[in-house]
Design a protein around this motif. Structure first.
Motif, PDB file in Angstrom:
ATOM      1  N   THR A 267       0.853  -1.184   0.000  1.00  9.66           N
ATOM      2  CA  THR A 267       0.000   0.000   0.000  1.00  9.66           C
ATOM      3  C   THR A 267       0.889   1.234   0.000  1.00  9.66           C
ATOM      4  O   THR A 267       1.848   1.304   0.775  1.00  9.66           O
ATOM      5  CB  THR A 267      -0.923  -0.007   1.235  1.00  9.66           C
ATOM      6  OG1 THR A 267      -1.547  -1.285   1.311  1.00  9.66           O
ATOM      7  CG2 THR A 267      -1.982   1.070   1.136  1.00  9.66           C
ATOM      8  N   LEU A 268       0.585   2.160  -0.877  1.00 10.96           N
ATOM      9  CA  LEU A 268       1.431   3.353  -1.039  1.00 10.96           C
ATOM     10  C   LEU A 268       0.670   4.619  -0.657  1.00 10.96           C
ATOM     11  O   LEU A 268      -0.505   4.774  -0.997  1.00 10.96           O
ATOM     12  CB  LEU A 268       1.890   3.431  -2.501  1.00 10.96           C
ATOM     13  CG  LEU A 268       2.698   4.652  -2.938  1.00 10.96           C
ATOM     14  CD1 LEU A 268       3.765   4.231  -3.947  1.00 10.96           C
ATOM     15  CD2 LEU A 268       1.834   5.739  -3.537  1.00 10.96           C
ATOM     16  N   VAL A 269       1.355   5.481   0.057  1.00 14.48           N
ATOM     17  CA  VAL A 269       0.822   6.821   0.365  1.00 14.48           C
ATOM     18  C   VAL A 269       1.916   7.831   0.024  1.00 14.48           C
ATOM     19  O   VAL A 269       3.095   7.558   0.242  1.00 14.48           O
ATOM     20  CB  VAL A 269       0.472   6.952   1.869  1.00 14.48           C
ATOM     21  CG1 VAL A 269       0.151   8.389   2.223  1.00 14.48           C
ATOM     22  CG2 VAL A 269      -0.689   6.071   2.231  1.00 14.48           C
ATOM     23  N   ALA A 270       1.533   8.969  -0.524  1.00 12.28           N
ATOM     24  CA  ALA A 270       2.544   9.993  -0.828  1.00 12.28           C
ATOM     25  C   ALA A 270       2.086  11.341  -0.274  1.00 12.28           C
ATOM     26  O   ALA A 270       0.934  11.511   0.122  1.00 12.28           O
ATOM     27  CB  ALA A 270       2.764  10.099  -2.331  1.00 12.28           C
ATOM     28  N   TRP A 271       3.002  12.257  -0.240  1.00  6.68           N
ATOM     29  CA  TRP A 271       2.690  13.652   0.092  1.00  6.68           C
ATOM     30  C   TRP A 271       2.140  14.291  -1.178  1.00  6.68           C
ATOM     31  O   TRP A 271       2.759  14.211  -2.242  1.00  6.68           O
ATOM     32  CB  TRP A 271       3.984  14.328   0.544  1.00  6.68           C
ATOM     33  CG  TRP A 271       3.968  15.828   0.637  1.00  6.68           C
ATOM     34  CD1 TRP A 271       2.924  16.631   0.944  1.00  6.68           C
ATOM     35  CD2 TRP A 271       5.094  16.701   0.421  1.00  6.68           C
ATOM     36  NE1 TRP A 271       3.318  17.952   0.938  1.00  6.68           N
ATOM     37  CE2 TRP A 271       4.640  18.024   0.627  1.00  6.68           C
ATOM     38  CE3 TRP A 271       6.439  16.491   0.095  1.00  6.68           C
ATOM     39  CZ2 TRP A 271       5.491  19.131   0.507  1.00  6.68           C
ATOM     40  CZ3 TRP A 271       7.281  17.587  -0.022  1.00  6.68           C
ATOM     41  CH2 TRP A 271       6.806  18.893   0.189  1.00  6.68           C
ATOM     42  N   MET A 272       0.951  14.914  -1.092  1.00  7.90           N
ATOM     43  CA  MET A 272       0.413  15.612  -2.256  1.00  7.90           C
ATOM     44  C   MET A 272       0.965  17.026  -2.208  1.00  7.90           C
ATOM     45  O   MET A 272       0.294  17.973  -1.808  1.00  7.90           O
ATOM     46  CB  MET A 272      -1.118  15.608  -2.255  1.00  7.90           C
ATOM     47  CG  MET A 272      -1.636  15.126  -3.594  1.00  7.90           C
ATOM     48  SD  MET A 272      -3.371  15.343  -3.884  1.00  7.90           S
ATOM     49  CE  MET A 272      -4.144  14.283  -2.717  1.00  7.90           C
ATOM     50  N   GLY A 273       2.213  17.133  -2.582  1.00  3.30           N
ATOM     51  CA  GLY A 273       2.894  18.420  -2.550  1.00  3.30           C
ATOM     52  C   GLY A 273       4.282  18.225  -3.122  1.00  3.30           C
ATOM     53  O   GLY A 273       4.652  17.115  -3.496  1.00  3.30           O
ATOM     54  N   LEU A 274       5.028  19.306  -3.195  1.00  2.00           N
ATOM     55  CA  LEU A 274       6.377  19.248  -3.751  1.00  2.00           C
ATOM     56  C   LEU A 274       7.297  20.142  -2.938  1.00  2.00           C
ATOM     57  O   LEU A 274       6.854  21.167  -2.417  1.00  2.00           O
ATOM     58  CB  LEU A 274       6.385  19.790  -5.178  1.00  2.00           C
ATOM     59  CG  LEU A 274       5.929  18.909  -6.324  1.00  2.00           C
ATOM     60  CD1 LEU A 274       6.120  19.672  -7.620  1.00  2.00           C
ATOM     61  CD2 LEU A 274       6.699  17.598  -6.362  1.00  2.00           C
ATOM     62  N   PRO A 275       8.584  19.770  -2.864  1.00  2.00           N
ATOM     63  CA  PRO A 275       9.530  20.685  -2.230  1.00  2.00           C
ATOM     64  C   PRO A 275       9.662  21.958  -3.079  1.00  2.00           C
ATOM     65  O   PRO A 275       9.381  21.925  -4.289  1.00  2.00           O
ATOM     66  CB  PRO A 275      10.864  19.918  -2.266  1.00  2.00           C
ATOM     67  CG  PRO A 275      10.554  18.533  -2.682  1.00  2.00           C
ATOM     68  CD  PRO A 275       9.222  18.539  -3.363  1.00  2.00           C
TER      69      PRO A 275
END
Ligand code: FRU
Length: 452
Positions: A267-275
């Motif tokens: 199961t994958l989760v990511a940050w919905m954003g960018l540096p």
């Protein structure tokens, strides 16, 4: 229904793991404002990966080792223990950075007890060493930690440490060799090696790298499929293709949790954003949310990401598009194409102009997502259009819209576009051109309001 902080800045998901019957998911949190300032680990839990409870702050930057932030890391469940590995972002008085790889024993599912750091900075690399991913190698019984790093020649790479014990005796094993990727960005953040459906997958975030089709973005999150040899510390990619994980505008620092029952998926989760990006909510002192958890499999030699089946539990009222063209502010859409070109405008103006456009061009066989038509535009210099070839055509879309985000799953998980969007009052119309059947549901809340 997405995990987000009530205030301050959320970035990477951390320590995503199933332990003692519960899913734990932490995130990088700067409580002080929409800035990458002093970082904490904030703790959330779930029974079903759909409904989340806020537990509270877990790791505080309160020792000398992490005096300028408890940075990203991962979790290892071991019997009754849940160990959290993270980067202590230490800075000296003259602001020189000296990162430590730190360890927390999470007691009774909530109290963080700090153990002595496992190791300090490796002097043969620059100060950019962070984001420990803990891995237990079931073949030789050893533990490995992968660290994202930068060589003194300013090339991105991974460092590997190993030990017989999860809590002590850690030594440097070497730099991970990834043939063909010796010069691929200047720093690799948040690296991980996952084993899914018998494939090894190296997931990482190369920085300061220009990739075709990624507009002005220079920070990416992607993966290589291949084979990991832990004896020689070599990850051999099956081919030379670096695949981006997400074709949208805002996705970074993905973290995977192993599935306790089925090794063929994770199961994958990511940050919905960018540096290095700013968002319209910065002026309200908050920023960032996590993506929905996605089921990860390998199909046709690529990773497939699909919304979890359990998310259907969030469906509320079904909307009949014969009677309205107003898009609910929080909803799920399922679209089955009958072939040919297709254009969707989401959150268009009352006169049918503007909005976010999803367009499929059947002769070019490609899908394009364009957010330039929304009134509130941001990160414009990174490009406002993203295109992805669909050699087999478009047959299916599943779209999850929340108050400030959209996740578009194309062709049963073949590609995903995740983006922040901030429609304003009056931007609410749905315009469809093409031959398709569409189902639309309002979605219910999935995160408890209380914030500890
Ligand atoms: C990635 C990252 C990590 C670091 C964390 C700090 O977004 O820069 O490398 O540990 O964020 O919040």
């Amino acid at each position: 229904y997405h995990i987000q902080s009530v205030t301050g800045l959320l970035n990477d998901p951390n320590g995503f793991v199933f332990h003692d019957g519960v899913w734990h998911l932490f995130y990088q949190w700067c409580p002080w404002g929409a800035v990458h300032g002093l970082k904490y680990w904030y703790h959330t839990v779930s029974d079903d990966l759909v409904r989340w409870r806020n537990v509270g702050v877990c790791i505080r930057p309160d020792t000398e080792y992490d005096n300028k932030g408890a940075y990203s890391g991962s979790a290892l469940p071991l019997g009754d223990n849940l160990y959290l590995y993270y980067t202590g972002n230490h800075r000296d008085e003259d602001w020189t950075r000296r990162p430590y790889t730190c360890l927390v024993d999470l007691k009774d599912g909530g109290t963080a007890v700090k153990l002595p750091p496992l190791f300090g900075m490796n002097e043969n690399y620059t100060e950019h060493q962070r984001d420990p991913k803990i891995i237990r190698n079931e073949r030789n019984g050893r533990y490995y930690i992968i660290i994202g790093a930068q060589t003194k020649e300013k090339k991105g790479c991974c460092l590997i440490y190993s030990s017989d014990s999860p809590t002590e005796g850690w030594t440097f094993a070497g730099q991970l060799s990834v043939p063909g990727f010796e010069d691929f960005g200047d720093m690799w953040e948040c690296p991980s090696i996952e084993c899914i459906s018998g494939y090894d997958v190296l997931i990482f975030c190369p920085q300061h790298l220009t990739l075709p089709g990624r507009g002005g973005s220079v920070h990416h999150n992607g993966y290589l499929l291949g084979h990991m040899d832990w004896d020689t510390l070599t990850f051999t990619p099956d081919n030379t293709r670096f695949h981006v994980l997400d074709f949208g505008f805002d996705s970074y620092a993905a973290e995977c949790a192993a599935n306790p029952d089925d090794r063929n998926k994770a199961t994958l989760v990511a940050w919905m954003g960018l540096p290095d990006a700013s968002y319209p909510t910065d002026e309200e002192d908050w920023s960032g949310c996590l993506t929905l958890p996605r089921e990860l499999r390998v199909r046709d030699h690529r990773l497939i990401q699909q919304p979890l089946d359990e998310l259907r539990a969030l469906r509320g009222k079904k909307i009949d598009l014969e009677f309205t063209d107003i898009l609910p502010r929080v909803c799920e859409m399922e679209l089955i194409s009958r072939g040919g070109d297709l254009t969707l405008q989401l959150f268009a103006d009352a006169d049918g102009s503007g909005g976010m456009t999803i367009g499929y061009d059947d002769s070019a066989r490609e899908i394009t997502v364009d957010r330039s038509g929304l009134r509130r535009r941001f990160n414009v210099e990174q490009g406002e259009r993203r295109t992805r070839p669909l050699p087999k055509g478009l047959f299916h879309l599943r779209i999850f819209i929340d108050r400030s985000s959209i996740e578009i799953f194309v062709n049963d998980g073949d590609a995903v576009f995740s983006s922040r969007i901030f429609p304003t009052v009056g931007e609410e119309k749905l315009v469809v051109r093409g031959d398709a059947s569409i189902h639309l549901w309002e979605l219910n809340r999935a995160v408890e309001e209380s914030f500890a």
